[in-house]
Design an enzyme around this catalytic site. Structure first.
Site, PDB file in Angstrom:
ATOM      1  N   ASP A 169      24.408  88.048  75.069  1.00 28.87           N
ATOM      2  CA  ASP A 169      25.744  88.133  74.454  1.00 28.87           C
ATOM      3  C   ASP A 169      25.636  88.751  73.059  1.00 28.87           C
ATOM      4  O   ASP A 169      24.859  88.287  72.230  1.00 28.87           O
ATOM      5  CB  ASP A 169      26.326  86.712  74.367  1.00 28.87           C
ATOM      6  CG  ASP A 169      27.826  86.698  74.181  1.00 28.87           C
ATOM      7  OD1 ASP A 169      28.379  87.703  73.713  1.00 28.87           O
ATOM      8  OD2 ASP A 169      28.443  85.659  74.497  1.00 28.87           O
TER       9      ASP A 169
ATOM     10  N   HIS B  43      34.429  92.166  82.690  1.00 31.36           N
ATOM     11  CA  HIS B  43      34.719  91.826  81.293  1.00 31.36           C
ATOM     12  C   HIS B  43      34.527  93.019  80.355  1.00 31.36           C
ATOM     13  O   HIS B  43      35.377  93.283  79.507  1.00 31.36           O
ATOM     14  CB  HIS B  43      33.823  90.655  80.888  1.00 31.36           C
ATOM     15  CG  HIS B  43      34.038  90.154  79.496  1.00 31.36           C
ATOM     16  ND1 HIS B  43      35.198  89.533  79.091  1.00 31.36           N
ATOM     17  CD2 HIS B  43      33.223  90.167  78.399  1.00 31.36           C
ATOM     18  CE1 HIS B  43      35.099  89.189  77.813  1.00 31.36           C
ATOM     19  NE2 HIS B  43      33.910  89.560  77.369  1.00 31.36           N
TER      20      HIS B  43
HETATM   21  C1  HEM Z   1      33.417  82.439  76.864  1.00 29.54           C
HETATM   22  C2  HEM Z   1      33.972  83.622  76.679  1.00 29.54           C
HETATM   23  C3  HEM Z   1      33.213  84.926  76.680  1.00 29.54           C
HETATM   24  C4  HEM Z   1      31.998  85.222  77.213  1.00 29.54           C
HETATM   25  C5  HEM Z   1      31.067  84.283  77.982  1.00 29.54           C
HETATM   26  C6  HEM Z   1      31.736  86.606  76.930  1.00 29.54           C
HETATM   27  C7  HEM Z   1      30.589  87.301  77.320  1.00 29.54           C
HETATM   28  C8  HEM Z   1      30.355  88.629  77.086  1.00 29.54           C
HETATM   29  C9  HEM Z   1      29.192  89.359  77.538  1.00 29.54           C
HETATM   30  C10 HEM Z   1      28.036  88.745  78.327  1.00 29.54           C
HETATM   31  C11 HEM Z   1      29.307  90.641  77.137  1.00 29.54           C
HETATM   32  C12 HEM Z   1      28.341  91.791  77.415  1.00 29.54           C
HETATM   33  C13 HEM Z   1      27.272  91.921  76.408  1.00 29.54           C
HETATM   34  C14 HEM Z   1      27.751  92.233  75.020  1.00 29.54           C
HETATM   35  O1  HEM Z   1      28.087  93.383  74.695  1.00 29.54           O
HETATM   36  O2  HEM Z   1      27.821  91.291  74.245  1.00 29.54           O
HETATM   37  C15 HEM Z   1      30.556  90.730  76.402  1.00 29.54           C
HETATM   38  C16 HEM Z   1      31.037  91.878  75.824  1.00 29.54           C
HETATM   39  C17 HEM Z   1      32.187  91.944  75.089  1.00 29.54           C
HETATM   40  N1  HEM Z   1      33.107  90.949  74.907  1.00 29.54           N
HETATM   41 FE1  HEM Z   1      32.978  89.075  75.611  1.00 29.54          FE
HETATM   42  N2  HEM Z   1      32.792  87.132  76.234  1.00 29.54           N
HETATM   43  C18 HEM Z   1      33.713  86.128  76.055  1.00 29.54           C
HETATM   44  C19 HEM Z   1      34.920  86.252  75.385  1.00 29.54           C
HETATM   45  C20 HEM Z   1      35.376  87.370  74.763  1.00 29.54           C
HETATM   46  C21 HEM Z   1      36.598  87.450  74.009  1.00 29.54           C
HETATM   47  C22 HEM Z   1      37.598  86.306  73.806  1.00 29.54           C
HETATM   48  C23 HEM Z   1      36.676  88.720  73.516  1.00 29.54           C
HETATM   49  C24 HEM Z   1      37.741  89.352  72.656  1.00 29.54           C
HETATM   50  C25 HEM Z   1      38.968  88.961  72.575  1.00 29.54           C
HETATM   51  C26 HEM Z   1      35.496  89.430  73.971  1.00 29.54           C
HETATM   52  C27 HEM Z   1      35.207  90.741  73.663  1.00 29.54           C
HETATM   53  C28 HEM Z   1      34.094  91.418  74.093  1.00 29.54           C
HETATM   54  C29 HEM Z   1      33.800  92.792  73.714  1.00 29.54           C
HETATM   55  C30 HEM Z   1      34.638  93.687  72.808  1.00 29.54           C
HETATM   56  C31 HEM Z   1      32.604  93.141  74.352  1.00 29.54           C
HETATM   57  C32 HEM Z   1      31.876  94.464  74.281  1.00 29.54           C
HETATM   58  C33 HEM Z   1      32.366  95.421  75.314  1.00 29.54           C
HETATM   59  C34 HEM Z   1      31.674  96.776  75.161  1.00 29.54           C
HETATM   60  O3  HEM Z   1      32.091  97.510  74.277  1.00 29.54           O
HETATM   61  O4  HEM Z   1      30.738  97.034  75.905  1.00 29.54           O
HETATM   62  N3  HEM Z   1      34.730  88.568  74.715  1.00 29.54           N
HETATM   63  N4  HEM Z   1      31.178  89.502  76.400  1.00 29.54           N
END
Ligand code: HEM
Length: 389
Positions: free
Chosen positions: A213, A305
């Site tokens: 993450d 996601h």
């Molecule tokens: C428990 C809730 C969440 C989990 C488990 C989660 C998990 C992840 C994971 C595993 C990734 C891919 C690896 C990374 O780039 O970090 C990711 C990417 C991302 N997440 Fe989340 N996330 C959660 C909530 C959110 C929320 C609430 C937002 C924004 C409102 C968000 C925004 C993003 C963004 C902007 C990316 C990068 C996408 C990219 O540009 O490749 N996430 N998240």
């Protein structure tokens, strides 16, 4: 540049230092690390507050205070002066005034204390008309939100982070003691990442779904980080500051357990093993949203996601600094997102995820708060000083 690239150098230096010490240590059987990590400290002063543009510490407590009735601008000024003085000393490994356990202050362990202001604090100092429009509760996301008061809102946020939880406990105790006459604790959220010594510096954290993450974050110290996070603001108190969204997101591990590995990776668009895109390449690579499989379907599905989180436009970028929680209240992620412009950068992403995101099957936002992170602190100043001029 991605965080891996930035920290690659630091990791190499660290490995070299440990390698050298190990030669001598091997004979004695002593610990190979010559310098305990607890001695490290992070500068408190600067154009920006500390605790944001850095490799995150292993532990973090967020403390949201509520101002007591009748606390006016003069009292808030006294409160911020007091807490700044405490933070300045503690982060340097020095005991604040009247610290009855000064030994506990001697291990800074990269302690940072970052201050955030809620709308009521800004209104009390400057008047309600001067509170920025974005500083208030997020829009209600009816499809996903199950918000609880006990994790939401707040007038003054203290983000207290360090590599040693004993350091945090001591800092919190002193900060709460000195705030007591002005404010009471509204909520507290304690989170953790990997212990400081369990991984190479710069290794991205894993959340409790087992996912890597934070991969897509801009690297601290890069021009991209600067663009995404720090504000140029005509209001001096916000110039060099930023905005923070805190969302407490419960994660249902029981239903997540029912999903196979392939389904888990499909829900995100990145591999569990190393965080690399399911479209191939390495963890540091961006996902390829256009790639199709042999049947012509996009490899990263419509609800994945990362597809929903990633905008076509480069302006919608955020810096995520999440911490895991796992306690009697449940298991989840204390999602913290810093961005210069909350309305343009954060809100569109959150709206898209609320509308459609495979992860929503297993996650539930149960807390939400927004804070203005004021500019950094001068050596002879106090946090938020420019609010009062
Ligand atoms: C428990 C809730 C969440 C989990 C488990 C989660 C998990 C992840 C994971 C595993 C990734 C891919 C690896 C990374 O780039 O970090 C990711 C990417 C991302 N997440 Fe989340 N996330 C959660 C909530 C959110 C929320 C609430 C937002 C924004 C409102 C968000 C925004 C993003 C963004 C902007 C990316 C990068 C996408 C990219 O540009 O490749 N996430 N998240």
């Amino acid at each position: 540049m991605k965080r891996r690239a930035l920290f690659g150098g630091a990791a190499a230096v660290g490995a070299a230092a440990v390698g050298g010490a190990a030669l001598g240590a091997a004979a004695t059987g002593a610990n190979a690390d010559p310098e305990p990590t607890g001695t490290r400290s992070v500068p408190f002063h600067g154009r920006h507050q500390a605790g944001i543009e850095m490799e995150p510490q292993a532990h973090q407590s967020l403390l949201a205070l509520g101002l007591r009735d009748g606390v006016d601008a003069a009292a808030i000024r006294r409160l911020l002066t007091l807490l700044t003085d405490d933070a300045r000393r503690l982060t340097a490994g020095r005991a604040p005034l009247a610290d009855l356990e000064p030994e506990l202050a001697a291990v800074p362990a990269r302690l940072t204390v970052t201050f955030g202001f809620g709308p009521a604090l800004v209104a009390a100092v400057r008047g309600a008309a001067r509170v920025p429009a974005w500083l208030g509760p997020l829009p209600e996301y009816r499809t996903i939100d199950r918000l609880e008061e006990r994790w939401s809102g707040g007038d003054l946020l203290l983000q207290v982070a360090a590599d040693d939880p004993t350091t945090i406990a001591h800092a919190l105790r002193l900060l709460v003691r000195d705030a007591r006459a002005f404010a009471s604790v509204r909520w507290r959220q304690d989170g953790f990442r990997h212990a400081a010594s369990s991984h190479r510096p710069g290794t991205a954290m894993r959340n409790l779904f087992g996912q890597v993450d934070g991969t897509a974050n801009e690297a601290p110290g890069s021009a991209g980080f600067d663009r995404v996070v720090w504000r140029d603001d005509p209001e001096p108190w916000l110039d060099g500051g930023t905005t923070l969204v805190v969302r407490r997101i419960a994660m249902n591990l029981d239903t997540w357990d029912e999903v196979g590995r392939e389904g888990r990776e499909f829900s995100i668009g990145r591999r569990l093993a190393d965080g690399a895109p399911t479209t191939g390449g390495r963890a540091s690579d961006d996902v390829d949203l256009e790639a199709v499989d042999e049947r012509g379907f996009t490899v990263i599905g419509p609800s994945a996601h990362v597809r929903r989180a990633r905008a076509g436009n480069d302006r919608q970028r955020i810096f995520r600094r999440g911490y895991n929680y796992d306690d009697a209240s449940g298991t989840g992620l204390i999602f913290c997102s810093f961005q210069a412009d909350l309305e343009r950068q954060f809100l569109p992403i959150q709206a898209r995820l609320a509308e459609q995101d495979a992860l929503n099957a297993w996650t539930t936002p149960i807390g939400s708060a927004v804070f203005a992170i004021p500019a950094g602190v001068r050596p002879d100043g106090f946090v938020g000083e420019a609010l009062f001029t």
